[in-house]
Enzyme design. Sequence first.
Site, PDB file in Angstrom:
ATOM      1  N   ARG A 149       0.862  -1.062  -0.063  1.00 43.27           N
ATOM      2  CA  ARG A 149       0.058  -0.176  -0.047  1.00 43.27           C
ATOM      3  C   ARG A 149       0.968   1.413  -0.131  1.00 43.27           C
ATOM      4  O   ARG A 149       1.971   1.081   0.523  1.00 43.27           O
ATOM      5  CB  ARG A 149      -0.558   0.030   1.285  1.00 43.27           C
ATOM      6  CG  ARG A 149      -1.760  -1.198   1.284  1.00 43.27           C
ATOM      7  CD  ARG A 149      -2.636  -1.000   2.419  1.00 43.27           C
ATOM      8  NE  ARG A 149      -3.737  -2.085   2.772  1.00 43.27           N
ATOM      9  CZ  ARG A 149      -3.585  -3.152   3.449  1.00 43.27           C
ATOM     10  NH1 ARG A 149      -2.472  -3.543   3.993  1.00 43.27           N
ATOM     11  NH2 ARG A 149      -4.547  -3.942   3.529  1.00 43.27           N
ATOM     12  N   LYS A 173      -2.681  -2.208   7.712  1.00 41.58           N
ATOM     13  CA  LYS A 173      -4.001  -1.625   8.653  1.00 41.58           C
ATOM     14  C   LYS A 173      -4.002  -2.155   9.878  1.00 41.58           C
ATOM     15  O   LYS A 173      -3.875  -3.326  10.079  1.00 41.58           O
ATOM     16  CB  LYS A 173      -4.965  -1.770   7.660  1.00 41.58           C
ATOM     17  CG  LYS A 173      -5.315  -0.969   6.390  1.00 41.58           C
ATOM     18  CD  LYS A 173      -6.431  -1.096   5.608  1.00 41.58           C
ATOM     19  CE  LYS A 173      -6.504  -0.027   4.390  1.00 41.58           C
ATOM     20  NZ  LYS A 173      -7.745  -0.201   3.871  1.00 41.58           N
ATOM     21  N   HIS A 242      -2.080   2.541  -6.177  1.00 45.23           N
ATOM     22  CA  HIS A 242      -3.011   1.641  -6.166  1.00 45.23           C
ATOM     23  C   HIS A 242      -3.133   0.480  -7.302  1.00 45.23           C
ATOM     24  O   HIS A 242      -3.400  -0.509  -7.316  1.00 45.23           O
ATOM     25  CB  HIS A 242      -4.691   2.104  -6.102  1.00 45.23           C
ATOM     26  CG  HIS A 242      -5.559   1.193  -5.709  1.00 45.23           C
ATOM     27  ND1 HIS A 242      -5.669   0.481  -4.598  1.00 45.23           N
ATOM     28  CD2 HIS A 242      -6.861   0.681  -6.421  1.00 45.23           C
ATOM     29  CE1 HIS A 242      -6.495  -0.489  -4.549  1.00 45.23           C
ATOM     30  NE2 HIS A 242      -7.182  -0.239  -5.847  1.00 45.23           N
ATOM     31  N   ARG A 245      -0.541  -1.910  -6.722  1.00 43.73           N
ATOM     32  CA  ARG A 245      -0.795  -2.935  -6.048  1.00 43.73           C
ATOM     33  C   ARG A 245      -1.572  -3.712  -6.397  1.00 43.73           C
ATOM     34  O   ARG A 245      -1.851  -5.326  -6.295  1.00 43.73           O
ATOM     35  CB  ARG A 245      -1.305  -2.374  -4.471  1.00 43.73           C
ATOM     36  CG  ARG A 245      -1.736  -3.316  -3.622  1.00 43.73           C
ATOM     37  CD  ARG A 245      -2.178  -2.545  -2.348  1.00 43.73           C
ATOM     38  NE  ARG A 245      -3.074  -3.130  -1.250  1.00 43.73           N
ATOM     39  CZ  ARG A 245      -2.754  -3.954  -0.389  1.00 43.73           C
ATOM     40  NH1 ARG A 245      -1.553  -4.206  -0.532  1.00 43.73           N
ATOM     41  NH2 ARG A 245      -3.705  -4.382   0.266  1.00 43.73           N
ATOM     42  N   HIS A 268      -4.957  -8.688   3.852  1.00 40.73           N
ATOM     43  CA  HIS A 268      -6.683  -8.736   3.998  1.00 40.73           C
ATOM     44  C   HIS A 268      -7.032  -9.574   4.949  1.00 40.73           C
ATOM     45  O   HIS A 268      -6.659 -10.914   5.058  1.00 40.73           O
ATOM     46  CB  HIS A 268      -7.031  -9.201   2.646  1.00 40.73           C
ATOM     47  CG  HIS A 268      -7.079  -8.035   1.494  1.00 40.73           C
ATOM     48  ND1 HIS A 268      -7.370  -8.393   0.352  1.00 40.73           N
ATOM     49  CD2 HIS A 268      -6.687  -6.909   1.730  1.00 40.73           C
ATOM     50  CE1 HIS A 268      -7.057  -6.990  -0.321  1.00 40.73           C
ATOM     51  NE2 HIS A 268      -6.873  -6.186   0.425  1.00 40.73           N
ATOM     52  N   TYR A 277     -11.009  -7.237  -4.425  1.00 39.00           N
ATOM     53  CA  TYR A 277      -9.842  -6.651  -5.163  1.00 39.00           C
ATOM     54  C   TYR A 277      -9.041  -6.911  -6.331  1.00 39.00           C
ATOM     55  O   TYR A 277      -8.346  -6.399  -6.926  1.00 39.00           O
ATOM     56  CB  TYR A 277      -8.933  -6.461  -3.987  1.00 39.00           C
ATOM     57  CG  TYR A 277      -7.635  -5.512  -3.934  1.00 39.00           C
ATOM     58  CD1 TYR A 277      -6.426  -5.884  -4.315  1.00 39.00           C
ATOM     59  CD2 TYR A 277      -7.856  -4.082  -3.658  1.00 39.00           C
ATOM     60  CE1 TYR A 277      -5.435  -5.086  -4.594  1.00 39.00           C
ATOM     61  CE2 TYR A 277      -6.809  -3.338  -3.696  1.00 39.00           C
ATOM     62  CZ  TYR A 277      -5.521  -3.593  -4.032  1.00 39.00           C
ATOM     63  OH  TYR A 277      -4.688  -2.981  -4.317  1.00 39.00           O
TER      64      TYR A 277
END
Length: 308
Positions: A149, A173, A242, A245, A268, A277
């Site tokens: 990211r 995250k 993005h 990725r 994820h 995604y």
Amino acid sequence: MPDALSRHLTAFVQHLASEKRYSPRTCDNYQRDLFRLAAWLIAGNNTDWGSVSRHDLRRYIASLSRQGLGGRSIARHMSAIRRFYQYLLRERLATDNPALDIRAPKASRRLPAVADVDQLNHLLEAEPDDPLEVRDRCMFELMYSSGLRLAELASLDVNSIDAKGGEVRVIGKGGKARVLPVGRKALATLSQWLPVRAGLAPEPEPALFVSRRGDRISHRSIQARLRRWGITRGADQKLHPHMLRHSFASHMLESSGDLRAVQELLGHADIATTQVYTHLDFQHLARVYDQSHPRARRSNPLDDEDTR
């Protein structure tokens, strides 16, 4: 804003930052969405979170839709409201969660653009023209090599990379760490960047990627430099982090078909996120189906020779 609304909202955002360890950007998003709801409640003379009903929230969703918000944005709002009321229930500041059974309008599924493998190879193999482009190529190689990211790339420190082991440690995250493989091309560009970095960054600076001034490069600068790289190298589509990725995920999935592995690489928590995604083209799916399904596999030609 009345104190009855603002006090609990502020405490909730602090709870997300301190207890849940959400990133500042995520906390800002929650705060912005909930302040929007608070403003709508105030306009309707409602100054008590505990008195908000399901009917009120359905009217609120309708107002967001009339203002032009799409299904995805409204779903984000409802997610923030549901989480906020979970907090209020925990603190005994509400008796129920009015957002529990309310769903946002269905959002159309949009897949981000994917760069072609050959085009990416062409762009990443272009020789840099100056020291900052040495940095840029290293950043872009690393993003594509490991599926990073934007925030993960920008937060890398020099000691995040184990060049000998071919690994990079990133904080994703929710503050979750994961270790990812780094390809040989990315490692080669790293060996070119580190001597350049030594001439830019002061001794105490830990950041792997620094600006001309020697401090950690910003998200905005990375985005601008990638866009510039694509323009000067003749890319036929606008490049952004993005896309790199997503291209990493798509190319890995198309080659391996291993959704679980790609989920781990991307960081994820839920495989459903990976399914949205990434995407597979139909030909690949058809090939997997033909090879795997017991009622689809082609039979042995000898088996087709029935007793005639």
